[in-house]
Design an enzyme around this catalytic site. Sequence first.
Site, PDB file in Angstrom:
ATOM      1  CG  ASP A 213     -17.752  16.877  16.217  1.00 41.96           C
ATOM      2  OD1 ASP A 213     -18.067  17.299  17.353  1.00 41.96           O
ATOM      3  OD2 ASP A 213     -16.624  17.039  15.737  1.00 41.96           O
TER       4      ASP A 213
ATOM      5  CG  ASP B   6      -5.506  13.740  12.888  1.00 43.45           C
ATOM      6  OD1 ASP B   6      -6.048  14.807  13.270  1.00 43.45           O
ATOM      7  OD2 ASP B   6      -6.136  12.674  12.772  1.00 43.45           O
TER       8      ASP B   6
ATOM      9  CG  HIS C 160      -9.256  15.872  13.503  1.00 40.73           C
ATOM     10  ND1 HIS C 160      -8.968  14.681  14.133  1.00 40.73           N
ATOM     11  CD2 HIS C 160      -9.700  16.688  14.493  1.00 40.73           C
ATOM     12  CE1 HIS C 160      -9.227  14.784  15.419  1.00 40.73           C
ATOM     13  NE2 HIS C 160      -9.668  15.996  15.667  1.00 40.73           N
TER      14      HIS C 160
ATOM     15  CD  GLU D 201      -9.954  11.477  12.401  1.00 39.36           C
ATOM     16  OE1 GLU D 201      -9.122  12.411  12.432  1.00 39.36           O
ATOM     17  OE2 GLU D 201     -10.152  10.722  13.385  1.00 39.36           O
TER      18      GLU D 201
HETATM   19  P1  PGA Z   1      -8.931  18.581  21.704  1.00 43.76           P
HETATM   20  O1  PGA Z   1      -9.436  18.118  20.272  1.00 43.76           O
HETATM   21  O2  PGA Z   1      -9.502  19.932  21.904  1.00 43.76           O
HETATM   22  O3  PGA Z   1      -9.509  17.588  22.659  1.00 43.76           O
HETATM   23  O4  PGA Z   1      -7.443  18.576  21.649  1.00 43.76           O
HETATM   24  C1  PGA Z   1      -9.404  19.042  19.223  1.00 43.76           C
HETATM   25  C2  PGA Z   1     -10.087  18.444  18.015  1.00 43.76           C
HETATM   26  O5  PGA Z   1     -10.126  17.211  17.891  1.00 43.76           O
HETATM   27  O6  PGA Z   1     -10.591  19.219  17.192  1.00 43.76           O
END
Ligand code: PGA
Length: 259
Positions: A67, A136, A138, A143
């Site tokens: 992304d 959450d 994702h 999301e």
């Molecule tokens: P993080 O994010 O590694 O910064 O905890 C993980 C994600 O959003 O996939």
Amino acid sequence: MEVIIQKDAEMVAKLAANKIMKLVNQRPNCNLGLATGTTPLKLYAELIRCHKELGLDFSKVSSFNLDEYVGLDSNHPGSYHCYMQEHFFKHVNMDKKKTHIPNGMAKNIPIECEAYEAKIKACGGIDLQILGIGHDGHIGFNEPSSSLGSRTRIKTLTELTRKNNACFFKREKEVPYHVITMGIGTILDSKSCLLLAFGESKAQAIADMIEGPVSSMVPASALQFHPHTTVIIDEAAASMLKRKNYYRWVFDNLPHWQA
Ligand code: PGA
């Protein structure tokens, strides 16, 4: 889903790096799906060590990032172009022409997204997709409520995700609202997935992903449909799993043909 529980984040990163090293040594021209955020930082550090100390050669590897933020150019310190450069690319011998990250500055975003999907296909698909997981549930920036069949497209971030990613920006209000992300369908097309997570704050998302029902409210649960997903987590991230003793036993007693 193979679930591997390790003592701490360092052990998680080492085991994940070993898997990637094995793939790159076996298939020097493999296609890696890369992730950003806090989770893969230790993994990249370990891969850099493998390159410098063990001669791991990335020169023929192609990469596709999950992304990028919409509206940030590649020199913006919060962009994932910049993140990849700083934390991985500039330390190893990747060929820049073989690295791909969605262009968040594209004038026509739907066309950029279609072209990104086409590039992945033209390269023969992703061999191994590295993933983190959001609090959450994702994956990528898909999301909760994302279609489980989604392809690369624009998405709007939740306030929770913007808050969690603010550490990569000077101020929280600088975190963009929109991103281009591979879809869940795109991720499920990878030949294998390797999801990493550390810390208690990820324990609920990990339990929901592995042992909960498949639901678009926990996008990572779609990986239950993927035939080759490995999840490597530390003790804290595993703390809410009901069957952790079973996962441990399986890993400690792998038949020799599987080890
Ligand atoms: P993080 O994010 O590694 O910064 O905890 C993980 C994600 O959003 O996939």
